[in-house]
Design a protein around this motif. Structure first.
Motif, short mmCIF file in Angstrom:
data_model
loop_
_atom_site.label_atom_id
_atom_site.label_comp_id
_atom_site.label_asym_id
_atom_site.label_seq_id
_atom_site.Cartn_x
_atom_site.Cartn_y
_atom_site.Cartn_z
N UNK A 165 0.74 -0.99 0.03
CA UNK A 165 -0.21 -0.02 0.10
C UNK A 165 0.95 1.40 0.08
N UNK A 166 1.02 2.02 -1.07
CA UNK A 166 1.77 3.04 -1.16
C UNK A 166 1.54 4.40 -0.22
N UNK A 167 2.50 5.20 -0.17
CA UNK A 167 2.03 6.33 0.63
C UNK A 167 1.25 7.14 -0.33
N UNK A 168 0.64 8.23 0.25
CA UNK A 168 -0.51 8.79 -0.81
C UNK A 168 -0.14 10.44 -0.72
N UNK A 169 -0.48 11.16 -1.53
CA UNK A 169 -0.40 12.91 -1.29
C UNK A 169 -1.71 13.24 -1.39
N UNK A 170 -1.93 14.32 -0.92
CA UNK A 170 -3.22 15.12 -0.80
C UNK A 170 -3.21 16.12 -1.97
N UNK A 171 -3.72 15.39 -3.07
CA UNK A 171 -3.49 16.44 -4.24
C UNK A 171 -4.35 17.83 -4.11
N UNK A 172 -5.50 17.34 -3.34
CA UNK A 172 -6.61 18.42 -3.23
C UNK A 172 -5.71 19.98 -2.79
N UNK A 173 -5.13 19.55 -1.67
CA UNK A 173 -4.42 20.86 -1.10
C UNK A 173 -3.51 21.63 -2.22
N UNK A 174 -3.01 21.18 -3.18
CA UNK A 174 -2.27 21.71 -3.88
C UNK A 174 -2.81 22.60 -5.27
N UNK A 175 -4.11 22.17 -5.35
CA UNK A 175 -5.02 22.63 -6.31
C UNK A 175 -5.85 23.94 -5.77
N UNK A 176 -5.43 24.98 -6.34
CA UNK A 176 -5.73 26.12 -5.96
C UNK A 176 -5.86 27.20 -7.01
N UNK A 177 -6.96 28.29 -7.00
CA UNK A 177 -7.02 29.22 -7.90
C UNK A 177 -5.90 29.90 -8.11
N UNK A 178 -5.50 30.50 -9.34
CA UNK A 178 -4.46 31.33 -9.81
C UNK A 178 -3.90 32.38 -8.70
N UNK A 179 -4.95 33.28 -8.54
CA UNK A 179 -4.71 34.16 -7.63
C UNK A 179 -4.13 33.99 -6.32
N UNK A 180 -4.87 32.84 -5.70
CA UNK A 180 -4.29 32.23 -4.36
C UNK A 180 -2.79 31.98 -4.34
N UNK A 181 -2.72 31.21 -5.57
CA UNK A 181 -1.22 30.60 -5.45
C UNK A 181 -0.18 31.94 -5.96
N UNK A 182 -0.52 32.96 -6.55
CA UNK A 182 0.25 33.89 -6.80
C UNK A 182 0.48 34.59 -5.64
N UNK A 183 -0.62 35.05 -4.78
CA UNK A 183 -0.72 35.59 -3.38
C UNK A 183 0.06 34.79 -2.54
#
Length: 371
Positions: A165-183
């Motif tokens: 059973x591999x490790x996992x990554x919370x992909x949802x935490x890295x999906x964000x609107x462009x404005x939030x990412x730039x901020x």
């Protein structure tokens, strides 16, 4: 179902952060508590913030045998249906305590095992003997990659006792609107003191010899003066890395963030992720970089080795040598400085999504509890 996770410590390492993620995503009927033998660090605080009960045994060292009766009492009092142990010391004491307390379903996850190295330490005859003795007290050992499973088999652990059973990554935490990412990028770069126009190379993981972050320091000395190196993590090698940076004349270009729980924001501030370790059993940091939309240059990542190259086209393998990283990073900067837009999520990120991984682990729990 009541589940107790026993872990050696709860500092912000890969295994500890993975435990936190799993507990967040396990099925709701599996009520989890966590016990740290020692060092309840930032991950303990994050678990408590999520409403998870965290116990601290206060163990003084590997040979603190007086901690075993306390551990047995805690397990027995908690009336747990299943005990799940993580990391070497917790596997030794936790599996024995679970059996003495009458728990019949005992799982262990092997996070960091190579043929001759376990959690960065050489495997002596004594270490291996204790490991195998403890393994027989458990029900199932979870391997986080095929490499780990193969090592367990070579040590004599029967394949029927190993679950992949591999490790996992919370992909949802890295999906964000462009404005939030730039901020987040602007805010974090200002916080870390990264000059405007600088190019930030990042590394993520415990500051221990096995991560080979000194390779990135030596590469930094040969790169453009506008390049900065940001290391996300804490550990016993911090002082040695600072001394080496001073010797190389790049101390003012090295940023050490310490333990942080805002990894997605920190990664948004970077331009590339570099991972020179040659002793990975999974490569969680590499996947986090990919989820953040970064190009990645790495020396070992079993998680990607088990998938076709098309699963992560923005990741490239590089020998764990300073000269090789100098060449790879110069080439990458020339091609794309990454300041405009994040790269799209590659298929590898979806393959290792924590929701799918936690569902598989939850199914294992149910199966063992029924048995």
């Amino acid at each position: 179902m009541r589940v107790l996770h026993i872990v050696t410590g709860l500092a912000s390492g890969g295994a500890e952060r993975q435990l936190h993620l799993l507990i967040r995503h396990l099925p709701p009927h599996q009520q989890c508590e966590v016990l740290a033998l020692t060092n309840p660090g930032t991950v303990a605080a994050a678990l408590r913030a999520d409403g998870v009960t965290v116990h601290h045994l206060g163990m003084r060292g590997n040979r603190d045998l007086g901690a075993l009766p306390r551990l047995v009492r805690l397990v027995r009092t908690g009336r747990y249906d299943l005990v799940h142990t993580h990391l070497y010391r917790a596997q030794l004491y936790g599996r024995l305590a679970a059996r003495l307390a009458g728990v019949r379903a005992v799982v262990a996850t092997e996070h960091s095992l190579h043929a001759g190295v376990i959690e960065g330490r050489p495997v002596t005859r004594g270490v291996k003997g204790l490991y195998l003795a403890a393994e027989r007290l458990g029900t199932t050992t979870v391997a986080v990659s095929r490499q780990v499973a193969q090592t367990l088999h070579s040590w004599g652990v029967p394949p029927a006792r190993v679950e992949l059973i591999p490790n996992g990554i919370d992909a949802a935490r890295y999906r964000r609107p462009d404005a939030d990412r730039v901020a987040a990028r602007h805010r974090v770069r200002a916080e870390l003191g990264l000059p405007q126009g600088s190019w930030a190379v990042g590394g993520i993981g415990r500051l221990v010899p096995g991560k080979r972050f000194h390779v990135l320091l030596e590469a930094l000395a040969e790169l453009d003066p506008a390049t900065r190196l940001v290391l996300i993590g804490e550990g016993p090698e911090r002082a040695a890395l600072e001394r080496r940076a001073t010797e190389l004349g790049v101390r003012d270009r090295l940023v050490l963030t310490g333990e942080r729980d805002d990894v997605p924001d920190l990664l948004a501030a970077l331009d590339v992720l570099a991972a020179p370790s040659t002793e990975e059993t999974f490569g969680l940091g590499v996947l986090e970089g990919l989820a953040a939309g970064l190009p990645v240059r790495h020396s070992a990542c079993p998680a990607l080795d088990e998938l076709p190259p098309s699963a992560a086209p923005q990741a490239r393998r590089v020998p764990s040598e300073a000269a090789a990283y100098v060449t790879a990073l110069r080439e990458l900067r020339h091609l794309n400085d990454h300041t405009a837009d994040p790269l799209p999520h590659p298929p590898a990120v979806g393959h290792y999504d924590i929701a799918r991984v936690a569902a598989d682990l939850g199914a294992l729990y149910d199966r063992l509890a029924r048995a």
